[in-house]
Enzyme design. Structure first.
Site, PDB file in Angstrom:
ATOM      1  N   ASN A   9       0.873  -1.180   0.000  1.00  0.00           N
ATOM      2  CA  ASN A   9       0.000   0.000   0.000  1.00  0.00           C
ATOM      3  C   ASN A   9       0.903   1.219   0.000  1.00  0.00           C
ATOM      4  O   ASN A   9       1.491   1.561   1.022  1.00  0.00           O
ATOM      5  CB  ASN A   9      -0.891  -0.013   1.255  1.00  0.00           C
ATOM      6  CG  ASN A   9      -1.694   1.272   1.398  1.00  0.00           C
ATOM      7  OD1 ASN A   9      -1.802   2.057   0.453  1.00  0.00           O
ATOM      8  ND2 ASN A   9      -2.262   1.494   2.581  1.00  0.00           N
ATOM      9  N   LYS A  11       0.105   4.240  -0.225  1.00  0.00           N
ATOM     10  CA  LYS A  11      -0.541   5.417   0.367  1.00  0.00           C
ATOM     11  C   LYS A  11      -0.315   6.635  -0.531  1.00  0.00           C
ATOM     12  O   LYS A  11      -0.219   6.479  -1.746  1.00  0.00           O
ATOM     13  CB  LYS A  11      -0.025   5.668   1.786  1.00  0.00           C
ATOM     14  CG  LYS A  11      -0.108   4.444   2.684  1.00  0.00           C
ATOM     15  CD  LYS A  11       0.070   4.801   4.133  1.00  0.00           C
ATOM     16  CE  LYS A  11       0.256   3.552   4.953  1.00  0.00           C
ATOM     17  NZ  LYS A  11      -0.139   3.751   6.343  1.00  0.00           N
ATOM     18  N   HIS A  95      -9.752   1.061   4.717  1.00  0.00           N
ATOM     19  CA  HIS A  95      -8.490   1.256   5.447  1.00  0.00           C
ATOM     20  C   HIS A  95      -8.753   2.179   6.641  1.00  0.00           C
ATOM     21  O   HIS A  95      -9.579   3.087   6.553  1.00  0.00           O
ATOM     22  CB  HIS A  95      -7.445   1.868   4.504  1.00  0.00           C
ATOM     23  CG  HIS A  95      -6.059   1.858   5.067  1.00  0.00           C
ATOM     24  ND1 HIS A  95      -5.646   2.771   5.998  1.00  0.00           N
ATOM     25  CD2 HIS A  95      -5.011   1.029   4.858  1.00  0.00           C
ATOM     26  CE1 HIS A  95      -4.379   2.512   6.332  1.00  0.00           C
ATOM     27  NE2 HIS A  95      -3.980   1.449   5.653  1.00  0.00           N
ATOM     28  N   GLU A  97      -7.214   4.610   7.735  1.00  0.00           N
ATOM     29  CA  GLU A  97      -7.032   6.046   7.441  1.00  0.00           C
ATOM     30  C   GLU A  97      -8.276   6.607   6.760  1.00  0.00           C
ATOM     31  O   GLU A  97      -8.648   7.759   6.980  1.00  0.00           O
ATOM     32  CB  GLU A  97      -5.764   6.240   6.589  1.00  0.00           C
ATOM     33  CG  GLU A  97      -4.511   6.003   7.426  1.00  0.00           C
ATOM     34  CD  GLU A  97      -3.291   5.544   6.648  1.00  0.00           C
ATOM     35  OE1 GLU A  97      -3.273   5.654   5.408  1.00  0.00           O
ATOM     36  OE2 GLU A  97      -2.340   5.053   7.301  1.00  0.00           O
ATOM     37  N   GLU A 167      -5.739  -5.052  10.483  1.00  0.00           N
ATOM     38  CA  GLU A 167      -4.744  -3.997  10.668  1.00  0.00           C
ATOM     39  C   GLU A 167      -5.035  -3.249  11.969  1.00  0.00           C
ATOM     40  O   GLU A 167      -5.832  -2.294  11.965  1.00  0.00           O
ATOM     41  CB  GLU A 167      -4.786  -3.014   9.494  1.00  0.00           C
ATOM     42  CG  GLU A 167      -4.432  -3.615   8.163  1.00  0.00           C
ATOM     43  CD  GLU A 167      -3.803  -2.588   7.237  1.00  0.00           C
ATOM     44  OE1 GLU A 167      -2.702  -2.845   6.742  1.00  0.00           O
ATOM     45  OE2 GLU A 167      -4.392  -1.515   7.043  1.00  0.00           O
ATOM     46  N   GLY A 173       1.989   2.203  10.622  1.00  0.00           N
ATOM     47  CA  GLY A 173       2.918   3.321  10.466  1.00  0.00           C
ATOM     48  C   GLY A 173       3.593   3.734  11.759  1.00  0.00           C
ATOM     49  O   GLY A 173       4.198   4.808  11.837  1.00  0.00           O
ATOM     50  N   SER A 212       3.058  -2.223  10.324  1.00  0.00           N
ATOM     51  CA  SER A 212       4.515  -2.222  10.547  1.00  0.00           C
ATOM     52  C   SER A 212       5.160  -3.582  10.239  1.00  0.00           C
ATOM     53  O   SER A 212       6.098  -3.987  10.929  1.00  0.00           O
ATOM     54  CB  SER A 212       4.849  -1.756  11.963  1.00  0.00           C
ATOM     55  OG  SER A 212       4.399  -0.419  12.156  1.00  0.00           O
TER      56      SER A 212
HETATM   57  C1  PEP Z   1      -0.933   0.150   5.756  1.00  0.00           C
HETATM   58  O1  PEP Z   1      -0.756   1.202   5.182  1.00  0.00           O
HETATM   59  O2  PEP Z   1      -1.940  -0.524   5.535  1.00  0.00           O
HETATM   60  C2  PEP Z   1       0.091  -0.309   6.700  1.00  0.00           C
HETATM   61  C3  PEP Z   1      -0.049  -1.470   7.275  1.00  0.00           C
HETATM   62  O3  PEP Z   1       1.146   0.539   6.893  1.00  0.00           O
HETATM   63  P1  PEP Z   1       2.549   0.174   7.633  1.00  0.00           P
HETATM   64  O4  PEP Z   1       3.021  -1.133   7.063  1.00  0.00           O
HETATM   65  O5  PEP Z   1       3.452   1.311   7.269  1.00  0.00           O
HETATM   66  O6  PEP Z   1       2.267   0.070   9.077  1.00  0.00           O
END
Ligand code: PEP
Length: 252
Positions: A9, A11, A95, A97, A167, A173, A212
């Site tokens: 992803n 982003k 997601h 976000e 998630e 992040g 992460s």
């Molecule tokens: C994500 O953007 O879905 C995500 C899991 O980000 P990160 O791996 O940076 O935590």
């Protein structure tokens, strides 16, 4: 046995030059007959570039969001039909976000899942609890609410043609990854919730972990029975990291 899935992803990141360098580095190692389902979900303006670079390769591509609507007076929206024209195989929906910054509810996220399936795209339906919710002991209640919205909107039959991503919001992040045991506990719960409606579908639906994931922790996470791969944010922007995560999936 379910095969592994690894999705990047990006982003709100990328540039024409940077995308090309990153994808060319991935293509040097990932073969055409890639046994791991592997994809990058990119900002929509880059879909044409990404398709040109990845067509015929072992890496698929997708978008990070889509509209619930097919066409009409919905300024700023991008429909599933449009994504299909750019060869998208996947789209991320719900997601955290989108939920926390753009106010998407469980019902909106589930509606986007339905729109993606109608367009023939594989939705990656994200669920997960905040830190406050985990600390309050309501992780399972939150996951149940989010999964139930999808079950109400789409039903259990056919869910194996989509992907679920667990998630935890506190891990996205932040550099703070869920332990393999925490990921497994949540993902087994999600599978059980679907299994209460349809056991066969629950057994076949891929459930990814996101939050992460990096080269250093991918193998341990992917060893868990209910972790079918990863949704990768930050580490998908670094070729060596993403390749190491893909290798960890390949080794399972
Ligand atoms: C994500 O953007 O879905 C995500 C899991 O980000 P990160 O791996 O940076 O935590």
């Amino acid at each position: 046995m379910r095969s592994k899935v690894v999705v990047g992803n990006w982003k709100l990141n990328g540039s024409l030059a940077g995308n090309e360098a990153l994808l060319k580095a991935l293509l040097r190692e990932i073969p055409r007959d890639n046994p791991v389902a592997c994809a990058v979900c990119v900002p929509s303006p880059y879909l044409a570039q990404v398709r040109a670079l990845l067509e015929g390769s072992g890496i698929a591509w997708g978008a990070q969001d889509l509209s619930r609507f097919d066409q009409g007076a919905y300024t700023g929206e991008v429909s599933g039909r449009m994504l299909v024209e750019f060869g998208c195989r996947y789209v991320i929906v719900g997601h955290s976000e989108r939920r926390s910054i753009f106010g998407e509810t469980d019902e909106v996220a589930a509606g986007k899942y339905v729109a993606a399936r109608k367009a023939g795209i594989t939705p990656i339906f994200c669920v997960g609890e905040t830190l406050a919710e985990r600390e309050a002991g309501s992780t399972q209640a939150v996951l149940a609410r989010q999964v139930d919205a999808l079950l109400r909107a789409y039903g259990a039959p056919g869910l194996e043609r989509g992907v679920i991503a667990y998630e935890p919001v506190w891990a996205i992040g932040t550099g703070r990854t869920a332990t393999a045991a925490q990921a497994e506990e949540a993902q087994a719960f999600i599978r059980g919730r679907i299994g209460a409606k349809d056991k066969a579908v629950a057994e076949s639906v891929p459930i990814l972990y996101g939050g992460s994931v990096k080269a250093a922790n991918a193998a341990e996470l992917f060893a868990m029975p209910d972790v079918d791969g990863g949704l990768i944010g930050g580490a998908s922007l670094v070729a060596e990291e993403f390749l190491a995560i893909w290798r960890a999936a390949l080794a399972r």
